[in-house]
Scaffold this active site. Structure first.
Site, mmCIF file in Angstrom:
data_model
loop_
_atom_site.group_PDB
_atom_site.id
_atom_site.type_symbol
_atom_site.label_atom_id
_atom_site.label_comp_id
_atom_site.label_asym_id
_atom_site.label_seq_id
_atom_site.Cartn_x
_atom_site.Cartn_y
_atom_site.Cartn_z
ATOM 1 N N CYS A 67 1.017 -0.846 0.117
ATOM 2 C CA CYS A 67 -0.242 0.739 -0.391
ATOM 3 C C CYS A 67 1.034 1.390 0.775
ATOM 4 O O CYS A 67 1.807 1.028 -0.094
ATOM 5 C CB CYS A 67 -1.038 0.348 1.149
ATOM 6 S SG CYS A 67 0.151 0.169 2.637
ATOM 7 N N ALA A 70 2.872 1.912 3.489
ATOM 8 C CA ALA A 70 4.071 1.252 2.680
ATOM 9 C C ALA A 70 5.525 1.602 1.956
ATOM 10 O O ALA A 70 6.959 1.748 1.653
ATOM 11 C CB ALA A 70 3.911 -0.639 2.003
ATOM 12 N N ARG A 101 13.210 -4.753 6.180
ATOM 13 C CA ARG A 101 13.217 -4.863 5.173
ATOM 14 C C ARG A 101 15.508 -4.454 4.487
ATOM 15 O O ARG A 101 16.032 -4.248 3.886
ATOM 16 C CB ARG A 101 13.660 -2.753 4.645
ATOM 17 C CG ARG A 101 11.918 -2.697 3.556
ATOM 18 C CD ARG A 101 11.694 -2.926 2.419
ATOM 19 N NE ARG A 101 12.570 -1.492 1.886
ATOM 20 C CZ ARG A 101 12.528 -1.536 0.237
ATOM 21 N NH1 ARG A 101 12.111 -3.082 0.122
ATOM 22 N NH2 ARG A 101 13.323 -0.718 -0.063
ATOM 23 N N HIS A 201 5.159 6.335 -2.885
ATOM 24 C CA HIS A 201 6.959 6.621 -3.527
ATOM 25 C C HIS A 201 7.096 8.218 -3.550
ATOM 26 O O HIS A 201 7.185 8.949 -3.393
ATOM 27 C CB HIS A 201 7.498 5.710 -4.464
ATOM 28 C CG HIS A 201 7.682 4.036 -4.285
ATOM 29 N ND1 HIS A 201 7.503 3.893 -5.037
ATOM 30 C CD2 HIS A 201 7.417 3.773 -2.783
ATOM 31 C CE1 HIS A 201 7.662 2.245 -4.427
ATOM 32 N NE2 HIS A 201 7.644 1.863 -3.620
#
Length: 487
Positions: A67, A70, A101, A201
């Site tokens: 999503c 994220a 991550r 992003h």
């Protein structure tokens, strides 16, 4: 493990066409028609992969996407090490994204770095009813008291924040003023925005533009620039990737003034507009900010690929072409220095991996960038696709894949299993959600989002590790004790 004999591109395309048709038969007509647009074989005579992308997933179908939260917190903002990142909302989102991550960093956790710590506002029912602005303000006060050496705070909003209309911008501005201008940055990355993590992003890039760059002009007045300043953009230092890349850039004579955002700091973000060149690794997650810097500050940018010696050589020369002869000579010196080491890696592993077939399904740039590294080892990528790619990602992919390669966008769990069952690759490279499915099917697997607890895979140092890991995955004795469904 693969049993397929040599086929012509025409035969491969015909086989893939039949395979796609077979997979689509499992869907209702409307769903099959929609999914058909995302599946294809690459035709070398065309300039693109001819698949639809960046479209909402079909409800009820098992997608592997994430999503917007994220994409912002987990990818762009989370690795910035000297800031505290608040997961603002219920505890689950922060818990799930906590330290998963492998963004390596240098520093003392809890003192001057905070990447592996989890900060959440832990929304409860009363916060939904009465709002969470006061709670957010109190959390910021507690962070300032407990972690006074933090250089800033980001507020990563989860779904409820957007639904109830909390004013995180007003809280952030007020608290920043209270703490003498300390960066407190609100990020509207609620998970329901967009169709995947890709919009996260973009949102994160825009927030850096509006809340970091626009306020940083007076901060970096004392910055001493050189003609060889570059910024690494879109490398999140998974397993130390950015460090392995930085070594090569510095050895060729460049000065890296910022890493976005693995092992990066907010000061590095603020200094980036002083760079002479932005070198972009993950195009999908960071092309927005590099384009902005090109338009506003006149900073050119170039994409690079540090997976495998062939692509590393080409990228070093491309980067060097933007500078003078000193840097060009430096690039050739670096290439020559590491060539014996790379030849030794290939001599050791290529005989064990030659002809092995690989299917990929990853995010970011990996569905295309790692292909060259596999080919350096004599392996062949026969299928690839993106979780959250856009049309320009697939256009870039045409420079990497061979005629007839199976292309799948936002592939569903069912489709991917069927494709692997029919294509019969020797190795699958994808994410943790797919890992155990294929291993239980008897198919060797590598987790290509965070390198399966290994790495780095970037740079010359990373290629030896990459080759070793692929060899371990494919040639492990355990596969003699199990059988793939087609065996």
């Amino acid at each position: 493990m693969s049993t397929a004999v040599a086929e012509s591109p025409a035969d491969i395309k015909e086989r893939n066409k039949a395979l796609i048709a077979e997979v689509l038969e499992a869907y209702p007509d409307k769903s099959a028609k929609r999914r058909a647009k995302h599946l294809n074989s690459y035709d070398a005579e065309k300039a693109e992969c001819s698949v639809k992308s960046n479209i909402k997933s079909i409800p009820g179908v098992m997608t592997i996407r994430g999503c917007a939260y994220a994409g912002s917190k987990g990818v762009v903002w989370g690795p910035i090490k000297d800031m505290v990142h608040i997961s603002h909302g219920p505890v689950g989102c922060g818990q799930y994204s906590w330290g998963s991550r492998r963004n390596y960093y240098k520093g003392v956790t809890g003192i001057d770095t905070f990447g592996t710590m989890q900060f959440t506002s832990d929304f409860q029912e009363k916060d939904i009813v009465f709002g969470g602005d006061k709670k957010l303000g109190k959390i910021i006060d507690e962070i300032q008291e407990l972690f006074p050496l933090s250089k800033g705070i980001s507020v990563q909003s989860e779904c409820p924040i957007g639904l109830i209309g909390d004013d995180i911008e007003a809280v952030s501005k007020a608290k920043s003023k209270q703490y003498d201008g300390k960066p407190i940055i609100p990020v509207r990355c609620e998970g329901f925005r967009g169709v995947s993590q890709s919009l996260g992003h973009h949102i994160a890039n825009d927030v850096i533009r509006d809340w970091v760059f626009d306020k940083a002009a007076e901060k970096n007045a004392g910055f001493q620039s050189t003609p060889y300043d570059v910024a690494i953009i879109g490398d999140y230092n998974i397993g130390g990737d950015a460090w392995a890349s930085r070594i090569l850039l510095e050895e060729m004579g460049l000065r890296v003034i910022a890493q976005w955002s693995g092992d990066g700091t907010i000061a590095e973000l603020e200094n980036t507009p002083k760079a002479k060149l932005n070198i972009l690794h993950c195009y999908r997650s960071m092309n927005y900010i590099t384009r902005h810097m090109e338009e506003k500050f006149g900073i050119p940018w170039v994409e690079y690929n540090f997976f495998g010696p062939s692509k590393i050589e080409a990228s070093l020369r491309e980067i060097a072409s933007k500078f003078d002869d000193k840097i060009k000579e430096g690039a050739e010196r670096v290439i020559a220095k590491y060539k014996p080491k790379m030849d030794a890696v290939i001599a050791k592993y290529r005989p064990r991996l030659e002809g092995k077939k690989v299917m990929l399904y990853v995010g970011g740039l990996r569905p295309r960038h790692v292909i060259g590294a596999y080919e350096d080892l004599g392996m062949e990528v026969v299928g690839t696709g993106y979780e959250f790619g856009h049309n320009d990602d697939y256009q870039r992919t045409t420079h990497y894949v061979k005629d007839g390669t199976l292309i799948y966008d936002d592939v569903t769990g069912y489709e991917f299993e069927k494709f692997v069952e029919k294509v019969q690759p020797d190795l699958v490279g994808s994410g943790v959600k797919e890992k155990y499915i294929f291993q239980k099917m008897g198919v060797p697997f590598r987790q290509m989002h965070s390198w399966d607890y290994s790495g780095p895979y970037h740079g010359y140092d990373g290629f030896g590790i990459f080759a070793r890991d692929m060899d371990i995955a494919i040639n492990a004795p355990v596969w003699k004790l199990t059988k793939a469904p087609w065996s």
